[in-house]
Scaffold this motif. Structure first.
Motif, short mmCIF file in Angstrom:
data_model
loop_
_atom_site.label_atom_id
_atom_site.label_comp_id
_atom_site.label_asym_id
_atom_site.label_seq_id
_atom_site.Cartn_x
_atom_site.Cartn_y
_atom_site.Cartn_z
N TYR A 97 -1.02 -22.36 4.17
CA TYR A 97 -1.31 -20.53 3.57
C TYR A 97 -0.42 -20.58 4.74
CZ TYR A 97 -5.51 -20.61 0.36
OH TYR A 97 -6.22 -20.82 -0.57
N ARG B 201 -5.51 -15.15 7.68
CA ARG B 201 -6.85 -14.89 7.53
C ARG B 201 -7.97 -15.90 7.68
NH1 ARG B 201 -7.44 -13.22 2.55
NH2 ARG B 201 -10.04 -13.31 2.34
N PHE B 202 -6.99 -17.28 7.90
CA PHE B 202 -7.95 -18.91 7.46
C PHE B 202 -6.64 -20.03 8.70
CE2 PHE B 202 -8.42 -17.55 2.68
CZ PHE B 202 -9.67 -17.08 3.61
N ASN C 147 -11.70 -23.12 3.76
CA ASN C 147 -11.51 -21.75 4.34
C ASN C 147 -12.68 -20.55 3.89
OD1 ASN C 147 -9.58 -23.05 1.80
ND2 ASN C 147 -8.71 -20.77 2.73
N PHE C 148 -12.80 -20.84 2.94
CA PHE C 148 -13.66 -20.17 1.83
C PHE C 148 -15.30 -19.68 2.71
CE2 PHE C 148 -10.27 -20.48 -0.97
CZ PHE C 148 -9.52 -18.92 -0.89
N GLU D 229 -2.88 -14.44 3.95
CA GLU D 229 -4.77 -15.89 4.03
C GLU D 229 -3.87 -16.49 5.24
OE1 GLU D 229 -4.33 -15.86 -0.75
OE2 GLU D 229 -3.42 -15.74 0.87
N CYS E 206 -6.69 -24.20 8.35
CA CYS E 206 -6.10 -24.22 6.87
C CYS E 206 -4.31 -25.31 7.79
CB CYS E 206 -5.39 -23.72 5.98
SG CYS E 206 -6.82 -23.02 5.23
#
Length: 262
Positions: free
Chosen positions: A139, A168-169, A110-111, A165, A172
């Motif tokens: 998350y 943002r992700f 995810n990063f 997160e 996930c």
């Protein structure tokens, strides 16, 4: 808030690293890989997944990470005659085509700014018939310590939601992970949840890691004034489910995906 930092092993360990180790062990058990295989751990961080892979009696485990600090920690925690580590980006892995029987990644995808490029790289370096697999924190719903944190932060500062997160992700979750793997050409793609207990001895054990600067929530805390930090701390203290002995018993869930290269 500045750029999200992931580089210092001790601070990472106190924040989420201690919970990542049981997830790594469960994940490796799920893969059920025979002994004598070659592994690549992409985004190896301080080495939790590398260490778990060593429990399968592999021929060799190679860890790749962009952070020199994390690579140093991985060498310290999991270094030995069957491991090696190298600096590299998940989107352009510094290894040959078809080199590894097992390609894995823990709490990293995810990063990556372009996860489809990373998944394509996983396919490139996996041997025919080999396994590629990864896991990320849930998350959005399953990482209770972070959900409590961001809900408390948003109650005091609506702008905090921009750093959450869970928002943002979107990767996930099982659906997006399966789609990512299928799109990279992997077959027999499956997903599963891995849930582990996260037991804090008391509020200080919960709060102190948020002062370490590693990750979005600690980075947000570092951006606050002392007065704002105190208000957030006390709001968290009031909402966490502490037991009679002061312990705080939560859970952490990760989503895992696996597939084979035809």
């Amino acid at each position: 808030m500045g750029h999200e930092v992931w580089a210092v092993g001790d601070a990472y360990e106190a924040y989420v690293g201690r919970w990542s180790r049981p997830v790594a062990r469960e994940f490796v058990g799920w893969l059920a890989v025979d002994a004598g295989r070659t592994w690549l751990d992409v985004g190896c961080g301080p080495g939790a997944l590398t260490a778990a892979a060593l429990g399968t009696a592999p021929a060799r485990v190679t860890g790749v990470d962009r952070s020199p600090g994390f690579l140093a920690d991985a060498r310290f925690r999991a270094g030995g005659p069957r491991t090696g580590f190298a600096a590299g980006d998940a989107r352009a892995l510094p290894v040959p085509d078809g080199r590894f029987d097992v390609v894995v990644s823990g709490l990293c995808l995810n990063f990556v700014p372009e996860p489809r490029l990373a998944a394509a790289e996983f396919a490139r370096v996996t041997a025919s018939g080999g396994i590629a697999a990864a896991y990320v924190w849930d998350y959005g719903d399953g990482m209770a310590m972070m959900r409590h944190f961001w809900e408390a932060a948003a109650a005091l500062d609506p702008g905090a939601v921009a750093f959450d997160e869970g928002r943002r992700f979107p990767l996930c979750a099982p659906g997006p992970l399966a789609e990512l793997w299928s799109g990279a050409g992997f077959a027999a793609v499956t997903t599963r949840a891995i849930e582990v207990p996260t037991v804090f001895t008391g509020f200080a054990d919960f709060w102190q890691p948020f002062l370490g600067g590693q990750g979005a929530a600690p980075g947000y805390v570092a951006s606050l004034t002392e007065q704002q930090r105190t208000a957030l701390r006390e709001r968290l203290r009031s909402r966490l489910p502490a037991g009679p002995d002061g312990s705080i018993r939560l859970t952490a869930r990760a989503w895992a995906v696996r597939g084979t290269l035809p």
